[in-house]
Design a protein around this motif. Sequence first.
Motif, short mmCIF file in Angstrom:
data_model
loop_
_atom_site.label_atom_id
_atom_site.label_comp_id
_atom_site.label_asym_id
_atom_site.label_seq_id
_atom_site.Cartn_x
_atom_site.Cartn_y
_atom_site.Cartn_z
N GLU A 62 0.73 -1.19 0.15
CA GLU A 62 -0.01 0.07 -0.06
C GLU A 62 1.05 1.34 0.00
O GLU A 62 0.62 2.29 -0.65
N LEU A 63 1.79 1.22 0.90
CA LEU A 63 2.95 2.42 0.70
C LEU A 63 3.45 2.56 -0.62
O LEU A 63 3.42 3.73 -1.03
N ILE A 64 3.96 1.68 -1.42
CA ILE A 64 4.50 1.80 -2.56
C ILE A 64 3.59 2.37 -3.56
O ILE A 64 3.61 3.37 -4.40
N GLU A 65 2.44 1.70 -3.32
CA GLU A 65 1.15 2.47 -4.48
C GLU A 65 1.00 3.72 -4.28
O GLU A 65 0.68 4.59 -4.99
N LEU A 66 0.91 4.19 -2.86
CA LEU A 66 0.57 5.54 -2.61
C LEU A 66 1.88 6.35 -3.13
O LEU A 66 1.49 7.48 -3.63
#
Length: 89
Positions: free
Chosen positions: A81-85
């Motif tokens: 999720e962090l990478i996507e954000l």
Amino acid sequence: MTKAELTKKIEELERLEKTADKAQQEYEAEPENVEKERAFDSAYKKEFSAYISAAKELERLSGGKINFCTAKKLIQTRRSELIELLKAL
């Protein structure tokens, strides 16, 4: 460092984790092998350094809104999720 660079740093951390996991398995298979132990120690140090560096950078990029401990937790538990954000920003 930019968000894109942090994303690459986290992706590099994933690669280093896999390398350290492999080195650990090889060392556990031959615990008396000094070279396997050194390889595992080296791989783990690189992994840990990348992890701490990524967490510090996430804290910096957030302007301190994400503290160091929370940054470490996000990298460990919410990495995808962090990478996507980061990619969306």
